[in-house]
Design a protein around this motif. Structure first.
Motif, PDB file in Angstrom:
ATOM      1  N   SER A 460       2.845  17.216  29.851  1.00  0.00           N
ATOM      2  CA  SER A 460       2.231  15.899  29.643  1.00  0.00           C
ATOM      3  C   SER A 460       1.019  15.706  30.548  1.00  0.00           C
ATOM      4  N   ASP A 461       0.188  14.724  30.180  1.00  0.00           N
ATOM      5  CA  ASP A 461      -0.985  14.392  30.994  1.00  0.00           C
ATOM      6  C   ASP A 461      -0.555  13.965  32.391  1.00  0.00           C
ATOM      7  N   ASP A 462       0.494  13.167  32.465  1.00  0.00           N
ATOM      8  CA  ASP A 462       0.967  12.696  33.775  1.00  0.00           C
ATOM      9  C   ASP A 462       1.403  13.868  34.652  1.00  0.00           C
ATOM     10  N   TRP A 463       2.083  14.862  34.035  1.00  0.00           N
ATOM     11  CA  TRP A 463       2.502  16.038  34.806  1.00  0.00           C
ATOM     12  C   TRP A 463       1.289  16.777  35.334  1.00  0.00           C
ATOM     13  N   VAL A 464       0.275  16.967  34.513  1.00  0.00           N
ATOM     14  CA  VAL A 464      -0.924  17.694  34.931  1.00  0.00           C
ATOM     15  C   VAL A 464      -1.615  16.973  36.085  1.00  0.00           C
ATOM     16  N   ILE A 465      -1.764  15.657  35.947  1.00  0.00           N
ATOM     17  CA  ILE A 465      -2.455  14.886  36.981  1.00  0.00           C
ATOM     18  C   ILE A 465      -1.648  14.860  38.272  1.00  0.00           C
ATOM     19  N   ASP A 466      -0.342  14.605  38.160  1.00  0.00           N
ATOM     20  CA  ASP A 466       0.505  14.571  39.365  1.00  0.00           C
ATOM     21  C   ASP A 466       0.555  15.933  40.054  1.00  0.00           C
TER      22      ASP A 466
END
Length: 584
Positions: A460-466
């Protein structure tokens, strides 16, 4: 305190040693059992007269208790002076990192390796001095040696032994890193699902444009040392530097590092380090997280060829016009509140690869691209550019004040700026110096935008950013090395001494990070090292030491590591017992 005889219904008698005390809360006297001895009839098979025997033990325990409760009396006279040949002030806080040092078996490693060496000094004793003082009282090797009596450790070695030991340590630096890795896996666990990589540099206190070494002792001839080179320093100073590439696991515990000459480009350090960490440390598939300095075609292809993954940031300003248009297109963005938005796409991208024969080729890679925008980052970028533009305007008004080295940053916004190739001074070409406002306006459009590219297409985008945001932990590690451990400026000069200096810093960083992990990150490393550094005592008389500092951090560290930092006065025997227990 007395020997208690307890008759039982069975007719047997049970012996125990008990003591009495006054319960202030309940306001009456109570008893506490100090030692359960056993049944009298069974004890009679071991002792001629168990009652008499244990009464003698009670009397000895009473005497010991009285001695512990008795006041300590010391005599000082007005004429007393401070001796200059011994160090009265010592530290006991290093008992905490000593426990981690011995848990990692560093002493065992050094003792075993020295068995195969002809060196007569104690490499483990020197390493402990260097590591513990690097943590609590960092200084040059010479000053560290002069302060060796700051610790309650045997220091039967000379300053020359210390420098000889640096060479010994350098020859075993890779083996020691692997030893640490295996012991961390065994005793603390490794989380290498994500590994973080970054590069920083350290400057030296040396004369001349780069580092050099003497060919022979007393000789005036010098040759470059191959390490201390002019490069793009993080502090923008003109001093020679050395580059360090560091791998760290998902728990912020360092895995390995490698040094490179100061003029090595950051991106060129990635592949040698990844090769080492994969081949020697056997991590399995890893997802490497790094900043845009590592986002080159060569590094991406190398990572994918090893069946590993990557999460890299990519320069938006250096991207293709097609990518910039995608970033600036409002279509697809999702806002989180009023200050943050993001979007993503799966997009094949062409990367350029350098071949072993010197040629080049293009490859297509499938990757996920996540773009996010932050109002805070936008404001910060504009504020930073305002400072650079102010410097650029001052350079235009006063060009004689600046050179190629001192105009760093501002020069990129000035048209018609040229330097003297030999001196680096700003040349007067007769053409007016002007701010490149077109470039300024073009850059402002992309302020606040960041792009992250990853091989992990389905995350997910959130996983990539985090995941990418976790890179701050390795940046923090570099800050710890530079500030808490005071690793630079570096004062040693020969290549093997430089390598050994950073090996000591690496070991100290590993211990500091493990200390943080053990304490569940309740305190920062800086706070804990500062408190441990203040856990000092002063010699009084009769082998007694007076302690004068304790805080909540030391109390909690003491509870975790079984070291009582709250006692005001301790005997040398007590202190040695504490330090001995740290080695088990």
């Amino acid at each position: 305190m007395y020997l208690k005889r307890t008759p039982l219904k069975t007719g047997r008698v049970y012996l125990s040693i008990v003591d009495g005390y006054y319960d202030k809360e309940k306001k009456y006297s109570r008893q506490v059992t100090l030692e359960n001895l056993g049944y009298l009839d069974e004890l009679e098979t071991e002792y001629d007269d168990p009652v008499a025997f244990f009464r003698q033990r009670v009397e000895a325990m009473k005497k010991e208790k009285a001695q512990k409760n008795a006041p300590l009396v010391f005599e000082f006279f007005h004429k007393d002076t401070i001796p200059t040949d011994i160090q009265l002030r010592k530290n006991i806080g290093y008992a905490v990192p000593s426990k981690i040092y011995h848990k990692l078996g560093i002493h065992t490693f050094l003792v075993n390796r020295q068995r195969h060496s002809n060196e007569e000094y104690d490499a483990n004793a020197i390493m402990k001095m260097l590591v513990f003082q690097r943590l609590l009282a960092p200084a040059s090797k010479k000053k560290t040696y002069e302060n060796k009596d700051y610790l309650f450790e045997s220091c039967d070695f000379s300053l020359d032994d210390v420098y000889r030991c640096l060479t010994f340590l350098n020859e075993r630096k890779e083996a020691l890193q692997l030893w640490l890795h295996r012991n961390i896996q065994e005793h603390f666990g490794r989380d290498t699902r994500l590994v973080y990589y970054d590069v920083t540099n350290y400057h030296f206190e040396v004369d001349g444009p780069e580092g050099y070494i003497k060919l022979r002792k007393g000789d005036d001839k010098h040759v470059p040392d191959g390490m201390r080179k002019k490069g793009v320093a993080k502090n923008h100073k003109p001093d020679p530097i050395v580059q360090m590439g560091l791998f760290m696991d998902n728990n912020s515990i360092p895995i390995t590092y490698q040094l490179f000459p100061g003029n090595t480009n950051d991106c060129m350090t990635y592949r040698p380090n990844l090769y080492q960490v994969k081949r020697k440390f056997k991590l399995g598939r890893a997802i490497v997280v790094a900043d845009k300095g590592m986002c080159t075609g060569d590094n991406i292809w190398y990572t994918l060829s090893a069946n590993d993954g990557y999460v890299f940031s990519m320069s938006v300003r250096g991207a293709s016009e097609k990518t910039k248009s995608y970033v600036l297109d409002e279509d697809g963005y999702k806002w989180l509140g009023d200050e943050y938005k993001s979007k993503s796409r799966k997009e094949p991208r062409k990367i350029h690869i350098h071949m072993a024969d010197g040629g080049k080729m293009d490859k297509m890679v499938d990757e996920k691209q996540v773009v996010f925008y932050s109002v805070k980052y936008d404001k910060r970028a504009k504020a930073e550019r305002a400072l650079v533009l102010a410097k650029a305007q001052d350079l235009i008004a006063n060009p004689s004040k600046y050179s190629r080295a001192t105009s760093y940053g501002a020069a990129g916004y000035i048209k018609n700026l040229k330097y003297d190739k030999k001196t680096g001074e700003v040349l007067d070409t007769g053409t007016a110096l002007l701010i490149d406002w077109d470039k300024v306006r073009e850059e402002e459009k992309l302020d606040g935008y960041y792009m992250i590219v990853t091989s992990e297409m389905e995350n997910s985008d959130d996983w990539v950013i985090d995941t990418y945001r976790g890179l701050w932990r390795i940046e923090e590690s570099f800050r710890i090395i530079k500030h808490e451990l005071d690793a630079c400026p570096v004062f040693v000069s020969s290549p093997d001494h430089i390598e050994a200096h950073f090996l000591v810093c690496f070991v100290a960083l590993v211990i500091a990070r493990l200390l943080e992990l053990i304490m569940k990150r309740k305190y920062s490393i800086g706070e804990m090292l500062a408190s441990l550094g203040k856990a000092e005592c002063t010699y009084l008389q009769q082998n007694y030491y007076l302690f004068d500092y304790c805080d909540a951090i030391l109390e909690n560290l003491g509870n975790e590591f079984s070291v009582d930092f709250t006692k005001r006065v301790r005997s040398l025997a007590d202190i040695k017992n504490i330090l001995a227990s740290a080695k088990t």
